[in-house]
Design a protein around this motif. Structure first.
Motif, PDB file in Angstrom:
ATOM      1  N   ALA A  22       0.798  -0.870   0.244  1.00  0.00           N
ATOM      2  CA  ALA A  22      -0.260  -0.104  -0.175  1.00  0.00           C
ATOM      3  C   ALA A  22       0.811   1.274   0.335  1.00  0.00           C
ATOM      4  O   ALA A  22       0.750   2.316  -0.883  1.00  0.00           O
ATOM      5  N   PHE A  23       2.055   1.472   0.571  1.00  0.00           N
ATOM      6  CA  PHE A  23       2.540   2.480   0.919  1.00  0.00           C
ATOM      7  C   PHE A  23       3.801   1.865  -0.253  1.00  0.00           C
ATOM      8  O   PHE A  23       3.364   3.870  -0.785  1.00  0.00           O
ATOM      9  N   GLY A  24       4.076   1.990  -0.903  1.00  0.00           N
ATOM     10  CA  GLY A  24       4.654   1.671  -2.516  1.00  0.00           C
ATOM     11  C   GLY A  24       3.969   2.485  -3.608  1.00  0.00           C
ATOM     12  O   GLY A  24       3.806   2.919  -4.507  1.00  0.00           O
ATOM     13  N   GLU A  25       2.648   1.488  -3.231  1.00  0.00           N
ATOM     14  CA  GLU A  25       1.260   1.895  -4.093  1.00  0.00           C
ATOM     15  C   GLU A  25       1.349   3.657  -4.016  1.00  0.00           C
ATOM     16  O   GLU A  25       0.792   4.512  -5.428  1.00  0.00           O
ATOM     17  N   VAL A  26       0.871   4.108  -3.253  1.00  0.00           N
ATOM     18  CA  VAL A  26       0.592   5.672  -2.782  1.00  0.00           C
ATOM     19  C   VAL A  26       1.674   6.127  -2.434  1.00  0.00           C
ATOM     20  O   VAL A  26       1.881   7.569  -3.614  1.00  0.00           O
ATOM     21  N   TRP A  27       2.589   6.182  -2.444  1.00  0.00           N
ATOM     22  CA  TRP A  27       3.481   7.139  -2.975  1.00  0.00           C
ATOM     23  C   TRP A  27       4.606   7.098  -4.365  1.00  0.00           C
ATOM     24  O   TRP A  27       4.685   8.161  -4.279  1.00  0.00           O
ATOM     25  N   ALA A  28       4.341   6.115  -4.846  1.00  0.00           N
ATOM     26  CA  ALA A  28       4.850   5.998  -6.073  1.00  0.00           C
ATOM     27  C   ALA A  28       3.963   6.932  -6.937  1.00  0.00           C
ATOM     28  O   ALA A  28       3.963   7.580  -7.740  1.00  0.00           O
ATOM     29  N   TRP A  29       2.285   7.061  -6.963  1.00  0.00           N
ATOM     30  CA  TRP A  29       1.112   7.425  -7.211  1.00  0.00           C
ATOM     31  C   TRP A  29       1.390   9.314  -6.591  1.00  0.00           C
ATOM     32  O   TRP A  29       1.336  10.293  -7.633  1.00  0.00           O
ATOM     33  N   ALA A  30       2.197   9.212  -5.581  1.00  0.00           N
ATOM     34  CA  ALA A  30       1.865  10.717  -4.575  1.00  0.00           C
ATOM     35  C   ALA A  30       3.301  11.538  -6.395  1.00  0.00           C
ATOM     36  O   ALA A  30       3.412  12.974  -6.239  1.00  0.00           O
ATOM     37  N   ARG A  35       1.989  15.039  -6.415  1.00  0.00           N
ATOM     38  CA  ARG A  35       1.838  15.169  -4.648  1.00  0.00           C
ATOM     39  C   ARG A  35       2.627  15.271  -3.174  1.00  0.00           C
ATOM     40  O   ARG A  35       2.843  14.525  -2.701  1.00  0.00           O
ATOM     41  N   GLY A  36       3.492  16.463  -3.531  1.00  0.00           N
ATOM     42  CA  GLY A  36       4.835  16.612  -2.492  1.00  0.00           C
ATOM     43  C   GLY A  36       3.044  16.804  -1.241  1.00  0.00           C
ATOM     44  O   GLY A  36       4.382  15.938  -0.127  1.00  0.00           O
ATOM     45  N   ALA A  37       3.076  16.953  -0.424  1.00  0.00           N
ATOM     46  CA  ALA A  37       1.697  16.878   0.606  1.00  0.00           C
ATOM     47  C   ALA A  37       1.455  14.915   1.509  1.00  0.00           C
ATOM     48  O   ALA A  37       1.920  14.561   1.979  1.00  0.00           O
ATOM     49  N   VAL A  38       1.112  14.283   0.102  1.00  0.00           N
ATOM     50  CA  VAL A  38       1.041  12.859   0.145  1.00  0.00           C
ATOM     51  C   VAL A  38       2.286  12.318   0.344  1.00  0.00           C
ATOM     52  O   VAL A  38       1.624  11.622   0.822  1.00  0.00           O
ATOM     53  N   GLU A  39       2.765  12.689  -0.386  1.00  0.00           N
ATOM     54  CA  GLU A  39       4.113  11.573  -0.092  1.00  0.00           C
ATOM     55  C   GLU A  39       4.917  11.689   1.105  1.00  0.00           C
ATOM     56  O   GLU A  39       5.438  10.946   1.581  1.00  0.00           O
ATOM     57  N   ASP A  40       4.907  13.133   1.674  1.00  0.00           N
ATOM     58  CA  ASP A  40       5.993  12.953   2.619  1.00  0.00           C
ATOM     59  C   ASP A  40       4.417  12.633   3.719  1.00  0.00           C
ATOM     60  O   ASP A  40       5.225  12.293   4.209  1.00  0.00           O
ATOM     61  N   SER A  42       2.746  10.341   3.972  1.00  0.00           N
ATOM     62  CA  SER A  42       2.528   8.777   3.455  1.00  0.00           C
ATOM     63  C   SER A  42       3.745   8.752   3.958  1.00  0.00           C
ATOM     64  O   SER A  42       4.448   6.679   5.109  1.00  0.00           O
ATOM     65  N   VAL A  43       4.886   9.096   4.044  1.00  0.00           N
ATOM     66  CA  VAL A  43       6.207   8.398   4.926  1.00  0.00           C
ATOM     67  C   VAL A  43       6.552   8.449   5.782  1.00  0.00           C
ATOM     68  O   VAL A  43       6.799   7.729   6.689  1.00  0.00           O
ATOM     69  N   TRP A  44       5.110   9.151   6.494  1.00  0.00           N
ATOM     70  CA  TRP A  44       5.789   9.635   8.501  1.00  0.00           C
ATOM     71  C   TRP A  44       4.352   8.766   8.535  1.00  0.00           C
ATOM     72  O   TRP A  44       5.338   7.896   9.609  1.00  0.00           O
ATOM     73  N   ILE A  45       3.408   8.049   7.761  1.00  0.00           N
ATOM     74  CA  ILE A  45       2.016   6.763   8.907  1.00  0.00           C
ATOM     75  C   ILE A  45       3.123   5.776   7.992  1.00  0.00           C
ATOM     76  O   ILE A  45       2.865   4.773   9.165  1.00  0.00           O
ATOM     77  N   ALA A  46       3.985   5.650   7.308  1.00  0.00           N
ATOM     78  CA  ALA A  46       4.939   4.036   6.643  1.00  0.00           C
ATOM     79  C   ALA A  46       5.902   4.147   8.063  1.00  0.00           C
ATOM     80  O   ALA A  46       5.707   2.334   8.465  1.00  0.00           O
ATOM     81  N   VAL A  47       6.994   5.178   8.346  1.00  0.00           N
ATOM     82  CA  VAL A  47       7.817   4.688   9.221  1.00  0.00           C
ATOM     83  C   VAL A  47       6.895   4.013  10.699  1.00  0.00           C
ATOM     84  O   VAL A  47       7.420   3.505  11.294  1.00  0.00           O
ATOM     85  N   ALA A  48       5.676   5.185  10.849  1.00  0.00           N
ATOM     86  CA  ALA A  48       5.419   5.049  11.988  1.00  0.00           C
ATOM     87  C   ALA A  48       4.477   3.155  12.351  1.00  0.00           C
ATOM     88  O   ALA A  48       4.419   1.976  13.324  1.00  0.00           O
ATOM     89  N   VAL A  49       4.149   3.190  11.140  1.00  0.00           N
ATOM     90  CA  VAL A  49       3.564   1.460  11.130  1.00  0.00           C
ATOM     91  C   VAL A  49       4.562   0.911  10.729  1.00  0.00           C
ATOM     92  O   VAL A  49       4.441  -0.722  11.432  1.00  0.00           O
ATOM     93  N   PHE A  50       5.708   1.058  10.165  1.00  0.00           N
ATOM     94  CA  PHE A  50       6.788  -0.085  10.020  1.00  0.00           C
ATOM     95  C   PHE A  50       7.502  -0.588  11.000  1.00  0.00           C
ATOM     96  O   PHE A  50       7.656  -1.783  11.616  1.00  0.00           O
ATOM     97  N   ILE A  51       7.611   0.502  11.649  1.00  0.00           N
ATOM     98  CA  ILE A  51       8.254   0.428  13.709  1.00  0.00           C
ATOM     99  C   ILE A  51       7.794  -0.306  14.447  1.00  0.00           C
ATOM    100  O   ILE A  51       7.685  -0.835  15.047  1.00  0.00           O
ATOM    101  N   ALA A  52       5.648  -0.170  14.331  1.00  0.00           N
ATOM    102  CA  ALA A  52       5.357  -0.916  15.349  1.00  0.00           C
ATOM    103  C   ALA A  52       5.415  -2.024  15.007  1.00  0.00           C
ATOM    104  O   ALA A  52       4.907  -3.266  15.676  1.00  0.00           O
ATOM    105  N   LEU A  53       5.073  -2.753  13.270  1.00  0.00           N
ATOM    106  CA  LEU A  53       4.981  -3.909  13.185  1.00  0.00           C
ATOM    107  C   LEU A  53       6.785  -4.684  13.675  1.00  0.00           C
ATOM    108  O   LEU A  53       6.242  -5.559  13.075  1.00  0.00           O
ATOM    109  N   TYR A  54       7.881  -3.249  13.066  1.00  0.00           N
ATOM    110  CA  TYR A  54       8.678  -4.609  13.238  1.00  0.00           C
ATOM    111  C   TYR A  54       8.790  -4.986  15.121  1.00  0.00           C
ATOM    112  O   TYR A  54       9.487  -5.700  15.063  1.00  0.00           O
ATOM    113  N   ARG A  55       8.606  -4.106  16.154  1.00  0.00           N
ATOM    114  CA  ARG A  55       8.491  -4.317  17.112  1.00  0.00           C
ATOM    115  C   ARG A  55       7.578  -5.836  17.657  1.00  0.00           C
ATOM    116  O   ARG A  55       8.028  -6.842  18.059  1.00  0.00           O
ATOM    117  N   ALA A  56       6.479  -5.747  17.395  1.00  0.00           N
ATOM    118  CA  ALA A  56       5.395  -6.550  17.083  1.00  0.00           C
ATOM    119  C   ALA A  56       6.785  -7.618  16.467  1.00  0.00           C
ATOM    120  O   ALA A  56       6.256  -9.048  16.571  1.00  0.00           O
TER     121      ALA A  56
END
Length: 145
Positions: A22-30, A35-40, A42-56
């Motif tokens: 999902a992140f790859g698709e949204v980021w590629a589209w942005a 769409r700089g705001a969507v790109e930025d 999406s990166v922050w949201i993805a980083v937060a989710v990736f950190i949570a998933l990595y920890r889990a």
């Protein structure tokens, strides 16, 4: 609550694959639609989710011990498939890797002290591209080593 650690690892891995896709698709589209705001965002949201998933995932792998190997390998295969599917959006870095590596190996030049376009005959060298030819090594000493 799911009690089997291997099943929880599989669920975390599936979530990781889905978020990566999902992140790859949204980021590629942005990126491609400017769409700089969507790109930025999406990166922050993805980083937060990736950190949570990595920890889990880390917690579950530690809990499962050696029994987790097969599931972790399967998640790796799924992640590789997701990575192969995703669209390339910024392939310019590969030219930097080739230029800087070839500069060191073939021309014996330090990429911190020289530019690619300073190498004799670089324009006719099939291993070198004009991209990044006027940029010094931006990646740090560890990468250059």
């Amino acid at each position: 609550m799911i009690t089997n650690s291997r099943l929880r690892i599989a669920l975390v891995g599936s979530a990781l694959a889905a978020v990566t896709f999902a992140f790859g698709e949204v980021w590629a589209w942005a990126v491609t639609s400017g769409r700089g705001a969507v790109e930025d965002a999406s990166v922050w949201i993805a980083v937060a989710v990736f950190i949570a998933l990595y920890r889990a995932g880390y917690v579950e792998v530690r809990r499962a011990g050696p029994d987790a190997r097969a599931v972790v390998l399967a998640v790796g295969v799924v992640m590789a498939a997701v990575g192969i599917y995703l669209k390339p959006t910024s392939g310019q870095d590969v030219f930097a890797y080739v230029n800087f590596g070839w500069m060191q190996y073939h021309y014996h030049l330090n990429p911190y002290a020289h530019l690619m376009n300073e190498a004799p005959g670089w324009k006719t060298d099939p291993m070198v591209t004009g991209w990044w030819s006027t940029v010094p090594m931006p990646y740090g000493f560890g990468f250059a080593a």
